[in-house]
Design a protein around this motif. Sequence first.
Motif, PDB file in Angstrom:
ATOM      1  N   ASN A   1      -3.936   7.047  -2.623  1.00 31.98           N
ATOM      2  CA  ASN A   1      -3.944   7.949  -1.478  1.00 31.98           C
ATOM      3  C   ASN A   1      -2.572   8.470  -1.083  1.00 31.98           C
ATOM      4  O   ASN A   1      -2.470   9.497  -0.431  1.00 31.98           O
ATOM      5  CB  ASN A   1      -4.582   7.272  -0.267  1.00 31.98           C
ATOM      6  CG  ASN A   1      -6.068   7.077  -0.434  1.00 31.98           C
ATOM      7  OD1 ASN A   1      -6.739   7.917  -1.018  1.00 31.98           O
ATOM      8  ND2 ASN A   1      -6.576   5.981   0.072  1.00 31.98           N
ATOM      9  N   LYS A   2      -1.524   7.738  -1.453  1.00 30.82           N
ATOM     10  CA  LYS A   2      -0.171   8.159  -1.084  1.00 30.82           C
ATOM     11  C   LYS A   2       0.784   7.931  -2.244  1.00 30.82           C
ATOM     12  O   LYS A   2       0.633   6.979  -3.010  1.00 30.82           O
ATOM     13  CB  LYS A   2       0.331   7.374   0.126  1.00 30.82           C
ATOM     14  CG  LYS A   2      -0.428   7.671   1.399  1.00 30.82           C
ATOM     15  CD  LYS A   2       0.160   6.916   2.562  1.00 30.82           C
ATOM     16  CE  LYS A   2      -0.663   7.229   3.814  1.00 30.82           C
ATOM     17  NZ  LYS A   2      -0.145   6.514   4.975  1.00 30.82           N
ATOM     18  N   ILE A   3       1.765   8.809  -2.339  1.00 26.21           N
ATOM     19  CA  ILE A   3       2.858   8.655  -3.301  1.00 26.21           C
ATOM     20  C   ILE A   3       4.155   8.870  -2.530  1.00 26.21           C
ATOM     21  O   ILE A   3       4.328   9.902  -1.878  1.00 26.21           O
ATOM     22  CB  ILE A   3       2.768   9.667  -4.450  1.00 26.21           C
ATOM     23  CG1 ILE A   3       1.514   9.441  -5.278  1.00 26.21           C
ATOM     24  CG2 ILE A   3       4.008   9.594  -5.327  1.00 26.21           C
ATOM     25  CD1 ILE A   3       1.317  10.464  -6.371  1.00 26.21           C
TER      26      ILE A   3
ATOM     27  N   ASP B   1       0.739  12.473   1.141  1.00 26.65           N
ATOM     28  CA  ASP B   1      -0.456  11.784   1.630  1.00 26.65           C
ATOM     29  C   ASP B   1      -1.682  12.549   1.150  1.00 26.65           C
ATOM     30  O   ASP B   1      -1.937  13.672   1.583  1.00 26.65           O
ATOM     31  CB  ASP B   1      -0.425  11.708   3.152  1.00 26.65           C
ATOM     32  CG  ASP B   1      -1.551  10.878   3.731  1.00 26.65           C
ATOM     33  OD1 ASP B   1      -2.479  10.494   2.984  1.00 26.65           O
ATOM     34  OD2 ASP B   1      -1.504  10.604   4.942  1.00 26.65           O
ATOM     35  N   PHE B   2      -2.441  11.943   0.248  1.00 26.25           N
ATOM     36  CA  PHE B   2      -3.622  12.568  -0.333  1.00 26.25           C
ATOM     37  C   PHE B   2      -4.919  12.088   0.314  1.00 26.25           C
ATOM     38  O   PHE B   2      -5.995  12.345  -0.201  1.00 26.25           O
ATOM     39  CB  PHE B   2      -3.680  12.293  -1.841  1.00 26.25           C
ATOM     40  CG  PHE B   2      -2.548  12.906  -2.607  1.00 26.25           C
ATOM     41  CD1 PHE B   2      -2.571  14.244  -2.945  1.00 26.25           C
ATOM     42  CD2 PHE B   2      -1.450  12.147  -2.974  1.00 26.25           C
ATOM     43  CE1 PHE B   2      -1.523  14.820  -3.654  1.00 26.25           C
ATOM     44  CE2 PHE B   2      -0.396  12.703  -3.679  1.00 26.25           C
ATOM     45  CZ  PHE B   2      -0.439  14.047  -4.020  1.00 26.25           C
ATOM     46  N   SER B   3      -4.840  11.394   1.441  1.00 26.06           N
ATOM     47  CA  SER B   3      -6.055  10.853   2.055  1.00 26.06           C
ATOM     48  C   SER B   3      -6.944  11.962   2.630  1.00 26.06           C
ATOM     49  O   SER B   3      -8.159  11.799   2.668  1.00 26.06           O
ATOM     50  CB  SER B   3      -5.708   9.820   3.128  1.00 26.06           C
ATOM     51  OG  SER B   3      -4.845  10.360   4.100  1.00 26.06           O
ATOM     52  N   ASP B   4      -6.376  13.082   3.056  1.00 25.46           N
ATOM     53  CA  ASP B   4      -7.172  14.197   3.581  1.00 25.46           C
ATOM     54  C   ASP B   4      -7.356  15.336   2.575  1.00 25.46           C
ATOM     55  O   ASP B   4      -8.338  16.060   2.621  1.00 25.46           O
ATOM     56  CB  ASP B   4      -6.525  14.772   4.849  1.00 25.46           C
ATOM     57  CG  ASP B   4      -6.605  13.808   6.018  1.00 25.46           C
ATOM     58  OD1 ASP B   4      -7.548  12.993   6.058  1.00 25.46           O
ATOM     59  OD2 ASP B   4      -5.709  13.854   6.883  1.00 25.46           O
TER      60      ASP B   4
ATOM     61  N   ILE C   1       9.195   6.504  -7.733  1.00 23.48           N
ATOM     62  CA  ILE C   1       7.921   7.125  -7.380  1.00 23.48           C
ATOM     63  C   ILE C   1       6.898   6.001  -7.272  1.00 23.48           C
ATOM     64  O   ILE C   1       6.530   5.394  -8.276  1.00 23.48           O
ATOM     65  CB  ILE C   1       7.505   8.177  -8.429  1.00 23.48           C
ATOM     66  CG1 ILE C   1       8.614   9.237  -8.575  1.00 23.48           C
ATOM     67  CG2 ILE C   1       6.173   8.818  -8.045  1.00 23.48           C
ATOM     68  CD1 ILE C   1       8.395  10.249  -9.682  1.00 23.48           C
ATOM     69  N   LEU C   2       6.497   5.716  -6.031  1.00 26.08           N
ATOM     70  CA  LEU C   2       5.669   4.553  -5.747  1.00 26.08           C
ATOM     71  C   LEU C   2       4.320   4.948  -5.162  1.00 26.08           C
ATOM     72  O   LEU C   2       4.214   5.955  -4.458  1.00 26.08           O
ATOM     73  CB  LEU C   2       6.381   3.628  -4.748  1.00 26.08           C
ATOM     74  CG  LEU C   2       7.803   3.198  -5.110  1.00 26.08           C
ATOM     75  CD1 LEU C   2       8.413   2.400  -3.962  1.00 26.08           C
ATOM     76  CD2 LEU C   2       7.815   2.398  -6.391  1.00 26.08           C
ATOM     77  N   ASP C   3       3.304   4.116  -5.413  1.00 29.24           N
ATOM     78  CA  ASP C   3       1.996   4.342  -4.789  1.00 29.24           C
ATOM     79  C   ASP C   3       1.987   3.705  -3.400  1.00 29.24           C
ATOM     80  O   ASP C   3       3.001   3.168  -2.939  1.00 29.24           O
ATOM     81  CB  ASP C   3       0.858   3.819  -5.672  1.00 29.24           C
ATOM     82  CG  ASP C   3       0.889   2.319  -5.888  1.00 29.24           C
ATOM     83  OD1 ASP C   3       1.564   1.596  -5.122  1.00 29.24           O
ATOM     84  OD2 ASP C   3       0.213   1.851  -6.823  1.00 29.24           O
ATOM     85  N   GLU C   4       0.840   3.766  -2.716  1.00 27.06           N
ATOM     86  CA  GLU C   4       0.768   3.282  -1.336  1.00 27.06           C
ATOM     87  C   GLU C   4       0.966   1.771  -1.203  1.00 27.06           C
ATOM     88  O   GLU C   4       1.258   1.279  -0.119  1.00 27.06           O
ATOM     89  CB  GLU C   4      -0.548   3.694  -0.663  1.00 27.06           C
ATOM     90  CG  GLU C   4      -1.785   3.038  -1.229  1.00 27.06           C
ATOM     91  CD  GLU C   4      -2.440   3.829  -2.339  1.00 27.06           C
ATOM     92  OE1 GLU C   4      -3.521   3.422  -2.769  1.00 27.06           O
ATOM     93  OE2 GLU C   4      -1.901   4.853  -2.787  1.00 27.06           O
TER      94      GLU C   4
END
Length: 88
Positions: free
Chosen positions: A2-4, A22-25, A69-72
Amino acid sequence: MNKISIELQNCYGIPSLTYEFDFSDNSTYVIYAPNGVMKTSLAKTFKDLSEKKDSKDSIFPERETKRQILDETGNATNSENVFVISPY
């Protein structure tokens, strides 16, 4: 995913960039900017990640490069999860 979170320094002319996508929306981001702002440099950096290559600064190769570059969850983003479309 959902986030990077990205933290870049001296990647193809990007002196410093910290941002959280933020890719949650929304499932996509569009980056629209004038020429010379950093769009291609950002794409090259992500392409390096997808190809498991180190990023660098082309003009000043002696400068220390940082590409995080990290994930949530704070884990490194898997290169298989990154796809970059090259411009024509």
